[in-house]
Scaffold this active site. Structure first.
Site, mmCIF file in Angstrom:
data_model
loop_
_atom_site.group_PDB
_atom_site.id
_atom_site.type_symbol
_atom_site.label_atom_id
_atom_site.label_comp_id
_atom_site.label_asym_id
_atom_site.label_seq_id
_atom_site.Cartn_x
_atom_site.Cartn_y
_atom_site.Cartn_z
ATOM 1 N N SER A 152 62.251 -3.284 -7.704
ATOM 2 C CA SER A 152 61.029 -3.889 -7.179
ATOM 3 C C SER A 152 60.091 -4.350 -8.297
ATOM 4 O O SER A 152 60.520 -5.096 -9.162
ATOM 5 C CB SER A 152 60.357 -2.896 -6.233
ATOM 6 O OG SER A 152 59.585 -3.591 -5.317
ATOM 7 N N HIS A 176 63.974 -1.701 1.653
ATOM 8 C CA HIS A 176 63.545 -1.898 0.268
ATOM 9 C C HIS A 176 63.556 -0.542 -0.454
ATOM 10 O O HIS A 176 62.695 0.310 -0.200
ATOM 11 C CB HIS A 176 62.123 -2.458 0.328
ATOM 12 C CG HIS A 176 61.514 -2.752 -0.996
ATOM 13 N ND1 HIS A 176 61.929 -3.796 -1.781
ATOM 14 C CD2 HIS A 176 60.508 -2.130 -1.680
ATOM 15 C CE1 HIS A 176 61.194 -3.825 -2.877
ATOM 16 N NE2 HIS A 176 60.330 -2.822 -2.841
HETATM 17 C C1 GCU Z 1 55.001 -4.958 -2.978
HETATM 18 C C2 GCU Z 1 54.979 -6.273 -3.712
HETATM 19 C C3 GCU Z 1 56.354 -6.622 -4.281
HETATM 20 C C4 GCU Z 1 56.895 -5.475 -5.068
HETATM 21 C C5 GCU Z 1 56.869 -4.204 -4.234
HETATM 22 C C6 GCU Z 1 57.306 -2.937 -4.954
HETATM 23 O O1 GCU Z 1 55.761 -5.082 -1.829
HETATM 24 O O2 GCU Z 1 54.495 -7.246 -2.837
HETATM 25 O O3 GCU Z 1 56.278 -7.770 -5.088
HETATM 26 O O4 GCU Z 1 58.194 -5.750 -5.527
HETATM 27 O O5 GCU Z 1 55.550 -3.974 -3.809
HETATM 28 O O6 GCU Z 1 57.115 -2.830 -6.146
HETATM 29 O O7 GCU Z 1 57.833 -2.047 -4.266
#
Ligand code: GCU
Length: 428
Positions: A266, A407
């Site tokens: 992420s 995610h």
């Molecule tokens: C949020 C953000 C993402 C990122 C994520 C994370 O969702 O919008 O861009 O990748 O956090 O770090 O889990």
């Protein structure tokens, strides 16, 4: 999970914690419909800014690659004011010869940067497999402190600012003993060690806390305002990874210095890609659900956008990136070119089916489009332009999978990364 809804409090789940999107970010339109996405043209990594084509790997290395890297530094991730070499002192604060049920040695090491700041410190947790003479190593930052990556009781609890939204055990932005092991599902240490790999991790907030004012206590506090604006939190996190590489290469005889594998999830996946773009010592690169500003094409209007990033996380990227909030087609680069900067190194991109906010298809297409630079080296990248079914890894020098589910970075993802690394490294 990562879908924005506009009518009520907008939240997403990260490590089980809830975080509110700020009011401004809530107003930015979100699209998930491919048919509503305007057509776009991607910049070509094999055409120089002056219009000249790049036709060989020599020309790519001499002029193409430096030009693309510079565009990313100036427009996206920021210009690194400490490109190195950097003077580091290291202190091994603990060694456990009997870690992970006796299968590993663990070490905790504090790095300091006396020529930059007398107070800043980066704390590494290193697991070395006992059954291997020269171990490849996964180098990866964590979201919540080293002690959250393992149940092992001797791992120090981070004293730095943590995001209270990330876990219910965090109060007033501090971690306690209660948060030991909360992120263990993301760190299958025993399984990694059993396959002959070492793991080095550090808390991503050690050198800059992840909030708009985090720079004040971090590495960017020593800069002039102009230098600070030109750099970024992601740039600092990437820098942390390079300092981990410095330490591992210089001080750990059991680590195979040619086999440093950069991996990140992420926002840390975004930082990981940038770290490996700047630092060729990372010989394999893995992006897990890095999404917008990571592996996903920015010009695709699906899920998160550049404007969302800059509004919700104004400190992540350099000040110039904000110029493209409403003009993404004017960005002189797109994210497939970041992936192309890894060539000819093995690169793995992964998505998750429910992670629509990160635009899995955009991540896959980023990897597809990077292939043309790999071809200069006579390497096959993904070798396909068809997105695979869930849980069906594809690719050669570039690998890709889309895992079923949310995610996250899970055991399944790590298994694929180790399978991929096995193909590209030999463990002695
Ligand atoms: C949020 C953000 C993402 C990122 C994520 C994370 O969702 O919008 O861009 O990748 O956090 O770090 O889990």
């Amino acid at each position: 999970m990562h879908k924005l809804s506009t009518n009520k409090a907008i939240i997403y789940t990260l490590l089980g914690g809830m975080i509110a999107f700020n009011a401004l970010a809530q107003k930015i339109p979100v699209n998930y419909d491919e048919s509503k996405m305007p057509a776009y043209t991607l910049p070509d990594p094999l055409v120089l800014p002056n219009g000249k084509p790049i036709k060989s790997k020599e020309a790519w290395e001499k002029t193409g690659r430096p030009a693309v890297l510079k565009l990313f530094a100036e427009n996206v991730y920021g210009v690194n004011p400490f490109p190195g070499p950097v003077k580091i002192t290291s202190e091994v604060r603990s060694v456990n010869e009997n870690a992970l049920g006796g299968k590993a040695v663990s070490k905790q090491i504090t790095l300091r940067f006396p020529e930059i700041s007398p107070t800043l410190a980066l704390n590494i947790l290193l697991y070395l497999p006992k059954n291997v003479q020269k171990a490849p190593v996964f180098v990866s930052l964590n979201f919540t402190g080293n002690h959250t990556a393992t149940h092992e009781k001797d791992v120090f609890v981070t004293e730095n600012w943590v995001n209270s939204g990330f876990d219910k055990t965090f109060a007033n932005n501090r971690a306690t003993e209660a948060s030991r092991g909360i992120a263990e599902r993301r760190w299958p240490m025993e399984a990694i060690i059993a396959r002959g790999y070492a793991v080095a991790t550090a808390y991503y907030g050690d050198l800059e806390a992840d909030h708009a004012e985090g720079w004040k206590m971090g590495l960017r506090s020593v800069l002039t305002p102009e230098q600070r604006e030109k750099w970024s939190a992601i740039g600092v996190w990437a820098w942390s990874m390079s300092r981990m590489a410095d330490y591992l290469i210089q001080n750990e005889a059991q680590i195979d210095r040619k086999k440093l594998i950069a991996v990140g999830h992420s926002r840390i996946g975004k930082a990981t890609l940038w770290a490996a773009a700047e630092d060729p010592r990372f010989s394999i690169v893995i992006s897990n659900d890095s999404g917008e500003g990571g592996a996903a094409l920015s010009r695709r209007w699906i899920g998160e956008t550049v404007e969302h990033l800059n509004t919700q996380f104004p400190h992540w990227f350099c000040a110039n990136y904000k110029k493209y909030n409403k003009a993404v087609s004017e960005l002189p680069v797109d994210q497939h070119e970041l992936l192309a900067l890894m060539a000819p190194r093995p690169l793995y991109v992964a998505s998750a089916t429910e992670d629509t906010w990160a635009d899995p298809k955009g991540e896959f297409l980023g990897a597809v489009e990077a292939e043309k630079v790999y071809q200069l080296y006579k390497k096959t990248g993904l070798g396909t332009t068809t997105m695979p079914m869930p849980n069906s890894p594809v690719g050669q020098t570039i690998g890709y999978h889309i895992r079923e589910g949310k995610h996250d970075i899970l055991r399944y993802d790590w298994e694929q990364y180790m399978n991929f690394a096995d193909k590209h490294v030999e463990i002695k």
